[in-house]
Design an enzyme around this catalytic site. Structure first.
Site, PDB file in Angstrom:
ATOM      1  N   ASP A   6       0.831  -1.207   0.000  1.00  0.00           N
ATOM      2  CA  ASP A   6       0.000   0.000   0.000  1.00  0.00           C
ATOM      3  C   ASP A   6       0.867   1.258   0.000  1.00  0.00           C
ATOM      4  OD1 ASP A   6      -2.358   1.479   0.059  1.00  0.00           O
ATOM      5  OD2 ASP A   6      -3.253   0.257   1.637  1.00  0.00           O
ATOM      6  N   ASP A  45     -10.784   2.038  -3.295  1.00  0.00           N
ATOM      7  CA  ASP A  45     -11.325   1.690  -1.974  1.00  0.00           C
ATOM      8  C   ASP A  45     -12.848   1.664  -2.003  1.00  0.00           C
ATOM      9  OD1 ASP A  45      -8.951   1.311  -0.706  1.00  0.00           O
ATOM     10  OD2 ASP A  45      -8.897   3.247   0.306  1.00  0.00           O
TER      11      ASP A  45
HETATM   12  C1  GLA Z   1      -5.761   1.782   2.169  1.00  0.00           C
HETATM   13  C2  GLA Z   1      -6.186   0.618   1.294  1.00  0.00           C
HETATM   14  C3  GLA Z   1      -7.262  -0.170   2.000  1.00  0.00           C
HETATM   15  C4  GLA Z   1      -6.731  -0.668   3.335  1.00  0.00           C
HETATM   16  C5  GLA Z   1      -6.242   0.510   4.161  1.00  0.00           C
HETATM   17  C6  GLA Z   1      -5.530   0.024   5.417  1.00  0.00           C
HETATM   18  O1  GLA Z   1      -6.782   2.723   2.311  1.00  0.00           O
HETATM   19  O2  GLA Z   1      -6.607   1.067   0.047  1.00  0.00           O
HETATM   20  O3  GLA Z   1      -7.673  -1.267   1.205  1.00  0.00           O
HETATM   21  O4  GLA Z   1      -5.696  -1.580   3.102  1.00  0.00           O
HETATM   22  O5  GLA Z   1      -5.335   1.331   3.442  1.00  0.00           O
HETATM   23  O6  GLA Z   1      -5.084   1.060   6.206  1.00  0.00           O
END
Ligand code: GLA
Length: 742
Positions: A482, A552
């Protein structure tokens, strides 16, 4: 300076394709006319050395006959006294100098202050799949090697440039493109993708007007706000017909693509490093290599363009079996379960094991634990940078959970965010100098975190070191990598001020170097590129990432449009799509589980819901559709995608169809947003089938109209079409069918 990373091993992959008997590419140079010609798939690309010595584009389009020849390249004339011949001539890689008013490919300042660069042909070298052409400034020893490779199957070109300083003094590069593409004057429409967090992949379609349209990221990484892809269509946008020229930049740092329609209506597309806040000091004998800019041509509309890109990405961009030399296509992705939306940061050994047991009962292949397992990570205020297992949540380390996941027949994946640090972390307390910053200036936090300066060798080694240790000590099959903020105050105080802007190049190179090294040391480990959703999706990261997280936003209705936009540039093979809970946290929309599953089944399916609370009926529905998905997944994610009805622009309906490469199978998805005035679902005239073959229709979900034949010819399905059942109406309804060749 360290040698720059090698570009992807494109040539090796293409050579392998030739062994399979598919090679139809050629590269040639006619020494009489000084014309270069590249042919591959259904595409020809022609350029030549004009009478002044510049490299000039001559033709890019449908394949022409081998016996057809082009005359020498002739410069464009001066247009009155205000537009020089130099600016009007479509150069392959124009230096800024000599009266150039359009976007330059390369702009430099020499040590003595001269800022004039005029590149002429110097030499060339033909290779099996293309040509390397060396340009040189008319008086100074700056050399640019233009690399061209053409794919024998899709005709997609890979272009990049290497700039070398053979002057005795350093030169400063202020702007460096990977390539410039040219189209003759005409009426065109431009397609490009924009977005924001939770709203990525909006397809913009507009008439290409006079002036420049700039598509870019100044953020240090690819960005949600625009994606490095374009498609230009002759005339108005058309999904199924017409000429389309498209391109995608393989770079995960700040990038820019400038689409210009000049004062004479000619079109140029120039793309590479974003010149904003950019410079690169090239010391004597040092080279700078640009990213690769891919470009392709289709005569079958935007759909044809994206099908070529999808096949090319699977065959030549995505990681293959690293280290073994095996060039077999990447396998369809495992169906995953991810714990994020179920638990957020509240992970624990018992809680994850309970979810894993439920996940296994659904037929899940891979269990992924998301954020929250490390350091003092209770929420997003602390812990990033401290990559040790949190003892309160996992007193016995990760092993008991991983063993349990394995015993349930799944492999195990883990979330990491390696390039970031929370100020509340042991790492930051020890190394406050490791973040991007300017001395004495604020360090702006986003999501309570700062960006580690990956360009620094010590930071690069730290990140590689902890990831290598994590993967060595634990049986991990997959990392969700990420990256949850963009840059601010991008200083690199280890370097003299004049060189600090090199951070834009070195950061991304080191990211690629770390991923490449991890792939080498742990060939079986797979990676997902995530950046708060789809903030880092491009053909650069996709050399290392086996999949991406598009957004997301997992609302199944929003996802239909996002997935539609995504597939203009990227293959469904990499498009992860989770089923999450209803009502959805973002839009508060309530949808059925079947609708959510069907929406996600258009890509690489995952489950991200709180399955601990699912009812028996929900478990049964998911199990049934996951099993049906497994049977046809390869067709869905690697076949030819036809977007039959677009969900965009407030459409009441949408539908897609994919056809397996050998035309033996096809899968159709149909969705209703909200039935209005009793409208029936349009007849779905299928595409891409073998007209003479017989196909059996099997519903995956939903029903065809009463009386629909169970077996009919490809011609029947394509001409008569598939008609959905009378009761296919309502809000947020989905149906899916498979056709199998008899
Ligand atoms: C980001 C990712 C999510 C999740 C969060 C965790 O927003 O896109 O899918 O993994 O971080 O903090």
């Amino acid at each position: 300076m360290r040698p720059l990373m090698k570009a992807l091993s494109f040539a090796a992959v293409l050579a392998a394709a030739s062994f399979a008997g598919m090679a139809q590419s050629s590269a040639s140079f006619d020494s009489t006319t000084k014309v270069f010609r590249l042919d591959g798939g259904n595409v020809s690309y022609v350029f030549g050395v004009n009478q002044r010595g510049e490299l000039q584009q001559m033709y890019w389009g449908g394949r022409i006959a081998a016996e057809d020849h082009f005359g020498p390249a002739m410069t464009q004339r001066e247009w009155a006294s205000f537009d020089t011949s130099y600016t009007n001539t479509p150069q392959e890689y124009a230096g800024w100098g000599g009266g150039l008013f359009v976007e330059p490919a390369l702009k430099v300042t020499f040590a003595d202050g001269v800022r004039d660069l005029v590149l002429h042909y110097d030499s060339h070298q033909l290779t099996a799949q293309g040509v390397d052409v060396v340009l040189k400034d008319i008086s100074r020893s700056i050399f640019v090697t233009l690399r061209y490779r053409i794919d024998s199957t899709t005709g997609i070109l890979a272009r990049s440039a290497t700039i070398e300083n053979r002057e005795p003094q350093p030169i400063t590069i202020e702007q460096a493109a990977a390539a410039a593409w040219a189209l003759p004057s005409g009426h065109y429409s431009l397609n490009y993708l924009t977005g924001r967090w939770a709203g990525e992949w909006t397809l913009n379609q507009e008439t290409l007007g006079t002036g420049a349209r700039v598509i870019e990221s100044r953020r240090g990484s690819t960005g949600h706000q625009a994606n490095p892809w374009f498609a230009i269509q002759a005339g108005d946008p058309d999904e199924h017909h017409g000429e389309v020229w498209f391109g995608a930049l393989a770079w995960s740092g700040s990038w820019r693509i400038v689409v210009e329609r000049d004062q004479l209506d000619a079109v140029r597309v120039t793309g590479g490093f974003n010149p904003f806040d950019f410079s690169f000091v090239l010391n004597p004998a040092v080279k700078l290599e640009t990213p690769v800019f891919y470009g392709g041509y289709s005569s079958s509309g935007l759909g044809g363009a994206s099908r070529l890109l999808h096949h090319f990405e699977i065959a030549h961009v995505l990681p293959h079996t690293v280290g073994t030399g095996d060039s077999a296509a990447p396998k369809p992705r495992p169906v995953i379960y991810n714990s994020w939306e179920a638990t957020e940061f509240r992970v624990s050994e018992a809680g994850q094991i309970a979810l894993a047991e439920k996940a296994a009962s659904l037929g899940i292949d891979r269990f992924v634990m998301d954020d929250g397992w490390f350091g003092q990570r209770k929420d997003d205020h602390a812990g990033l940078g401290d990559w040790y297992v949190n003892k309160e949540k996992f007193p016995n380390g990760l092993k008991p959970l991983i063993d349990k996941v394995h015993s349930l027949g799944m492999d195990f994946g883990l979330w990491v965010e390696p390039e970031m640090v929370n100020p509340d972390s042991d790492l930051y307390r020890k190394h406050p100098d490791w973040v991007l910053n300017f001395a004495g200036r604020p360090r702006t936090e986003q999501r309570n975190q700062l960006v580690l300066n990956l360009a620094r060798p010590d930071v690069r080694d730290y990140v590689l070191g902890f990831l290598d240790k994590l993967l060595t000590e634990n049986d991990i099959a997959f990392l969700k990598w990420d990256y949850n903020r963009n840059w601010s105050e991008p200083g690199w105080d280890q370097l003299p001020p004049a060189q600090q802007k090199q951070v834009y190049v070195e950061f991304t190179r080191n990211l690629y170097a770390i991923l490449g090294e991890l792939k080498k040391r742990h060939p079986k480990v797979e990676f997902e590129s995530c950046s708060g959703g789809g903030g880092r999706v491009d053909l650069g990261i996709l050399q290392y990432a086996d999949e991406v997280w598009p957004s997301d936003n997992t609302d199944p209705f929003d996802r239909l449009t996002q997935q539609d936009g995504f597939t203009y540039a990227y293959t469904p093979q990499v498009m992860m799509a989770w089923v999450t809970d209803s009502p959805h946290w973002l839009n508060k929309r309530t949808t059925s589980l079947s609708y959510r599953l069907l929406s996600s089944m258009q890509g690489s399916l995952g489950i991200g819901a709180n399955i601990a609370q699912w009812s028996g009926d929900e478990i049964a529905t998911a199990k049934r559709l996951i099993a049906a998905y497994h049977e046809v997944q390869q067709t869905i994610v690697q076949g030819d995608l036809y977007r039959l009805i677009s969900p965009r622009n407030g459409s009441e309906f949408s539908a897609t169809q994919t056809v397996k490469g050998d035309k033996s199978q096809s899968v159709v998805f149909a969705f209703i947003h909200s039935t209005q005035e009793g409208h029936t679902f349009p007849h779905l005239k299928l595409m891409g089938l073998d007209p003479t073959a017989r196909y059996a229709l099997t519903p995956i979900e939903g029903k065809a109209e009463a009386g629909t034949p169970t077996v009919a010819s490809g011609a029947w399905w394509m001409n008569h079409g598939l008609v959905l059942g009378e009761d296919f109406r309502g809000d947020f309804q989905g149906a899916a069918f498979r056709l199998d060749k008899k």
